[in-house]
Enzyme design. Structure first.
Site, PDB file in Angstrom:
ATOM      1  CE  LYS A  84      -3.873  -2.653   0.525  1.00 37.97           C
ATOM      2  NZ  LYS A  84      -4.262  -2.796  -0.929  1.00 37.97           N
ATOM      3  CG  ASP A  85       1.141   5.980  -1.772  1.00 41.15           C
ATOM      4  OD1 ASP A  85       2.032   5.787  -2.045  1.00 41.15           O
ATOM      5  OD2 ASP A  85       0.244   6.935  -1.847  1.00 41.15           O
TER       6      ASP A  85
END
EC number: 5.4.99.27
Length: 400
Positions: A88-89
């Site tokens: 995930k970012d």
């Protein structure tokens, strides 16, 4: 070597990306678009009994792997006991499921780590793997958006069913996009250039301390003991390399091996992604469609594909094949170069990916004159920034 294609940049301030970035493991279909999300499903391995604990991780300003390692440290467990379905970012509020072996849910529930929220969900028979993720739902608020072209862009995306399937800037490093540059030197087995690029290539978005250290080493290449003293403690991976070079000044290949396996592989994958973006950009520039095949295309689920080049890759025929061969020639790499003989664990056989990224349940809601909230779902491997670029345009400026 160029920066990643401008197609991977967005000139916007993203206020909140993925506040509900949930993998759709719970339901049979996406509530936004009705898409069947049961391939693959988490049951029956996830739920009931088993040696693994499944928990829900919400994070902000953490890389996924660093968050997992921090949790592992707090639990006194090796990070290999953890399983994740995707990355995930960092610069977003993101949520995902994680498994850990041999830790009771009650122990997890008592953990307190800043900007990490951990909620046990039950037991699992095996650890999570990337194939367990269908995709992600995104809720993104964008300020400073130029909404004049938005209705037309929304109409185009809906007609095509998606957008060009570019890799987003995260694939190359959001603050310091050098991974693909390092990756090219890894593929060419030029270990000194790979190490030097990783240690010294500057990007203005880094901290002043990091920039100063990189600049000094570039000007004093070979003075690794002094560089180790100058590099700040938070550049831990760079310091691992410098510690080795301080003792063995010309042993670049083993200095590079001081990096974790997942990082070393990431460099090669980033270079493959860079080539993919270049080939896809050229396909579009030549007027070839991304939503339907033409003669010579290799297809997947009825869509034309673009290669992530590797030593097993078979190039396309027709105009797409011409593009693939031209890009490889311009880059000065051959498919067989991806079989990395001096570090075979990094060899890449290659793959293909559709030229079109399917976008499900796309909605846009205006909030004031220059703020828009977007909601949509993407299959795994899709980049939200790619969708935003197509909707809002790009001048090739990094996102904040």
């Amino acid at each position: 070597m160029e920066k990643p294609s401008r197609n991977t940049y967005i000139p916007l301030t993203i206020v909140g990306e993925c506040p509900e970035c949930r993998e759709y493991h719970r339901g049979r279909e996406c509530p936004e678009c009705g898409q069947d999300l049961r391939r693959p499903r988490l049951r029956p391995q996830f739920g009931g009994r088993g040696p693994h604990t499944l928990f829900y991780l919400e994070k902000y300003d953490w890389d996924t792997m660093k968050a997992v390692r921090r949790i592992a440290q707090a639990l006194r467990k090796h990070h290999r006991h953890f399983g994740i379905a995707g990355m995930k970012d960092k610069r977003a509020v993101t949520s995902q499921r994680v498994t850990v072996r041999g830790v009771p849910p009650g122990v997890l529930a008592r953990l307190r780590i800043r900007d990490l929220k951990i909620v046990p969900m039950g037991r699992a028979r095996r650890k999570l793997r990337p194939g367990d993720l269908w995709g992600n739902r995104f809720v993104i608020t964008v300020r400073g958006a130029k909404v004049r072209r938005l209705p037309e862009a929304l109409r185009t995306v809906r007609e095509l069913g998606g957008v060009p399937n570019y890799y987003g800037l995260q694939r190359f490093g959001s603050r310091r996009p050098v991974t693909h540059v390092v990756g090219k030197y890894v593929v060419l087995e030029d270990w000194e250039k790979a190490v030097k690029t990783f240690l010294t290539l500057e990007y203005p978005r880094e901290s002043p301390e990091a920039l100063e250290a990189r600049r000094w080493l570039k000007e004093h290449w070979g003075e690794f003991k002094e560089a180790l003293r100058r590099f700040p403690k938070f550049l831990d991976y760079e310091r691992h390399i410098l510690e080795h070079l301080a003792r063995h000044p010309h042993d670049y290949i083993n200095a590079f091996r001081r990096l974790p396996m997942w990082i070393r592989r990431m460099f090669v994958h980033a270079y493959q992604s860079y080539l993919f973006n270049r080939i896809l950009s050229e396909r579009i520039a030549r007027g070839l469609p991304v939503h339907r095949p033409v003669e010579g295309d290799v297809t997947q689920d009825g869509l034309p594909t673009v290669p992530l080049p590797g030593f097993r890759t078979e190039l396309s025929d027709g105009p797409q094949g011409e593009i693939e061969r031209e890009v490889l020639e311009e880059e000065g790499v051959r498919l067989e170069d991806f079989e990395i003989k001096s570090m075979p664990e990094l060899s890449a056989g290659g793959d293909r990916k559709p030229a079109l990224l399917r976008v499900y349940g796309l909605r846009a809601e205006a909030i004031g004159d220059d703020t828009v909230r977007f909601t949509f779902s993407l299959p795994r491997g899709g980049y939200a920034t790619t969708v935003l670029r197509e909707l809002l345009g790009s001048e090739g400026v990094y996102a904040d």
